[in-house]
Every structure is written in C-alpha cells, then in structure tokens.
Design a protein around this motif. Structure first.
Motif, short mmCIF file in Angstrom:
data_model
loop_
_atom_site.label_atom_id
_atom_site.label_comp_id
_atom_site.label_asym_id
_atom_site.label_seq_id
_atom_site.Cartn_x
_atom_site.Cartn_y
_atom_site.Cartn_z
N PHE A 65 33.18 45.86 43.49
CA PHE A 65 33.54 47.20 43.02
C PHE A 65 34.97 47.57 43.36
CE2 PHE A 65 28.87 47.34 43.27
CZ PHE A 65 28.63 47.50 41.91
N ALA A 66 35.55 46.93 44.35
CA ALA A 66 36.96 47.15 44.65
C ALA A 66 37.85 46.44 43.63
CB ALA A 66 37.29 46.65 46.06
N GLU A 67 37.34 45.37 43.03
CA GLU A 67 38.07 44.59 42.02
C GLU A 67 37.16 44.42 40.81
OE1 GLU A 67 38.91 41.07 44.33
OE2 GLU A 67 40.57 42.06 45.39
N PRO A 68 36.98 45.49 40.02
CA PRO A 68 35.95 45.49 38.97
C PRO A 68 36.15 44.49 37.84
CG PRO A 68 37.31 47.48 38.87
CD PRO A 68 37.69 46.75 40.11
N TRP A 69 37.33 43.93 37.68
CA TRP A 69 37.51 42.90 36.65
C TRP A 69 36.61 41.71 36.89
CZ3 TRP A 69 41.34 44.02 40.26
CH2 TRP A 69 41.58 43.04 41.20
N ARG A 70 36.19 41.52 38.13
CA ARG A 70 35.32 40.39 38.46
C ARG A 70 33.95 40.52 37.79
NH1 ARG A 70 37.21 37.35 43.01
NH2 ARG A 70 38.99 38.35 44.00
N LEU A 71 33.56 41.73 37.39
CA LEU A 71 32.31 41.90 36.64
C LEU A 71 32.32 41.02 35.39
CD1 LEU A 71 32.01 45.78 36.88
CD2 LEU A 71 30.37 44.15 37.83
N TRP A 72 33.48 40.85 34.76
CA TRP A 72 33.63 40.03 33.57
C TRP A 72 34.13 38.64 33.90
CZ3 TRP A 72 34.57 45.25 33.57
CH2 TRP A 72 33.88 46.00 32.63
N ILE A 104 36.57 34.97 40.41
CA ILE A 104 35.14 34.68 40.58
C ILE A 104 34.40 35.91 41.09
CG2 ILE A 104 35.58 32.24 41.03
CD1 ILE A 104 34.91 32.75 43.96
N TYR A 105 33.09 35.85 41.04
CA TYR A 105 32.24 36.91 41.57
C TYR A 105 32.21 36.78 43.08
CZ TYR A 105 27.86 39.35 42.72
OH TYR A 105 26.92 40.17 43.26
N TRP A 106 32.78 37.77 43.75
CA TRP A 106 32.63 37.90 45.19
C TRP A 106 31.90 39.20 45.41
CZ3 TRP A 106 33.28 34.04 48.34
CH2 TRP A 106 34.26 33.09 48.11
N GLN A 107 30.71 39.13 45.92
CA GLN A 107 29.89 40.32 46.09
C GLN A 107 30.62 41.40 46.89
OE1 GLN A 107 26.49 40.24 48.80
NE2 GLN A 107 25.24 40.98 47.10
N ASP A 108 31.32 41.01 47.94
CA ASP A 108 32.00 41.97 48.80
C ASP A 108 33.17 42.67 48.10
OD1 ASP A 108 30.24 41.23 50.78
OD2 ASP A 108 31.64 39.86 51.76
N HIS A 109 33.72 42.07 47.05
CA HIS A 109 34.89 42.63 46.37
C HIS A 109 34.57 43.20 44.99
CE1 HIS A 109 37.59 40.86 49.37
NE2 HIS A 109 36.83 39.78 49.30
N ALA A 145 28.77 34.54 46.02
CA ALA A 145 29.85 34.09 45.13
C ALA A 145 29.23 33.39 43.92
CB ALA A 145 30.77 33.13 45.87
N TYR A 146 29.93 33.49 42.79
CA TYR A 146 29.45 32.87 41.56
C TYR A 146 30.62 32.66 40.62
CZ TYR A 146 27.11 32.23 37.08
OH TYR A 146 26.70 31.73 35.87
N ALA A 147 30.55 31.59 39.87
CA ALA A 147 31.52 31.34 38.80
C ALA A 147 30.83 30.51 37.73
CB ALA A 147 32.74 30.58 39.32
N GLY A 148 31.02 30.86 36.46
CA GLY A 148 30.48 30.06 35.38
C GLY A 148 30.01 30.87 34.20
N LEU A 149 30.10 30.27 33.04
CA LEU A 149 29.75 30.91 31.78
C LEU A 149 28.31 30.63 31.35
CD1 LEU A 149 31.08 32.58 29.46
CD2 LEU A 149 31.61 30.40 28.35
N SER A 150 27.62 29.77 32.05
CA SER A 150 26.31 29.32 31.55
C SER A 150 25.28 30.44 31.44
CB SER A 150 25.77 28.17 32.40
OG SER A 150 25.66 28.56 33.74
#
Length: 191
Positions: free
Chosen positions: A38-45, A31-36, A103-108
């Motif tokens: 750029f440390a975990e860039p796969w979360r961008l997708w 999921i999108y965690w703002q704090d993580h 935090a965010y999760a979803g394809l919409s």
C-alpha cells in the motif's frame, strides 16, 4: 478489416512483451512485497508483469502471445481490461486471503484468469462453444493436477516454487469478471 484487428493484436502483444521485459530489468522495484503493497501501490499491477527470471518470463510471454489468436473474437480492449483488472484483484487476494505470501512475481495467475474469462464468454458463441469448453476443461484439469500432484517440473525449470494458489485465484476472478461482462452485455442489449 480483419487485417486491422490482427495488426492491433500484434502491436498489443509487442507492447506487453516489451513492457514486461523493461520491468524485468528492475524487478525488485515491481514485485509483490506484502510489506510495501500500500505504500507502493503500483505493485498491485506490476507484480504480475515481472518474473522470477528470464525463463519464467519467456514461458509466460509465450502463453500470453497465444491468447489473442486462440480466441479471435476477443479484441485488444478485452485483453487490456482483463489484465488491468485481474492484476490488482490477485494482489489484494494475496494480501487479504493468503497473508502468508510475502513476495510474488509472475503473470501466470493473470493468464489463467484471462484464459478462463475469455473462454467463458466464448461459450455464448455456438461456433466457438466446443473449443471454449475444451479450454475450460483443460484449465480445470491443470488446477486439479497442480493442487494434488504438484508442479515440480515447472518449479525446477523456472528456479522458483510455483504459487498454484495464484492460478486458482486467477481463474476464480476470471470467471467472475466474465459473468459480470455477460450480465452487463445482456442488459445493454436488452435496453
């Protein structure tokens, strides 16, 4: 030839639905965690490929599975490109424009952008113009509804608040990408 395009679309849908389901099992890592971010860039997708729950997943997968059949001119690489571009654009928009989103999760948001992008391109085709305009009108009406009345029914169904800003940003990015595509395609045809 038509069967080949249909087969590719079905395989593409199956791959995306399966990938999202697999990621859903370990959603906290994606999921999108703002704090993580750029440390975990796969979360961008991946933030857009996981969901808050299985009902949320199912609703988005149904909307996703309909898209390639609603706009039959669009091919798999169009859908792939849109999904690969809008996902990080949305995540970066959250980070820079809406820093209160932790935090965010979803394809919409991506789905709203994909529907808008493909509908904009289909405005160029005389036979599809009326339907594409209808789709765009419905998207804009939905955005107005969500930003004035709200989406409490959907929030209750999925068990989480709906981030309507994701829908709006997705549409903005979708329209921008569609215009870039149209301009590049026009310039390519002229050369």
């Amino acid at each position: 030839m038509q069967d080949q395009y249909l087969h590719r679309k079905i395989v593409f849908i199956a791959m995306v639905v399966s990938l999202c389901a697999c990621l859903q099992i370990f959603k906290d890592h994606f999921i999108y965690w703002q704090d993580h971010l750029f440390a975990e860039p796969w979360r961008l997708w991946t933030a857009h490929w996981v969901h808050v729950g299985w009902i949320h997943y199912l609703l988005n997968m149904i909307a996703f599975a309909c898209l390639p059949f609603i706009f039959p001119r669009a091919c798999v690489w169009h859908f792939s490109t849109i999904f690969l571009l809008i996902s990080p654009l949305l995540s970066l928009s959250f980070y820079w424009v809406l820093p209160d989103i932790g935090a965010y999760a979803g394809l919409s948001g991506v789905l709203h952008g994909a529907y808008a992008a493909i509908a904009c391109v289909h405005l160029l085709y005389k036979r599809e113009r009326s339907f594409a305009a209808l789709v765009l009108f419905l998207i804009f009406a939905k955005l107005i509804w969500e930003n004035t009345i709200g989406s409490t029914g959907t929030a209750q169904l999925i068990g989480s608040p709906v981030l309507v800003e994701a829908h709006l940003l997705g549409v903005i990015w979708g329209i921008l990408l569609a215009n870039i595509y149209i301009i590049v395609d026009y310039c390519y045809d002229r050369s």
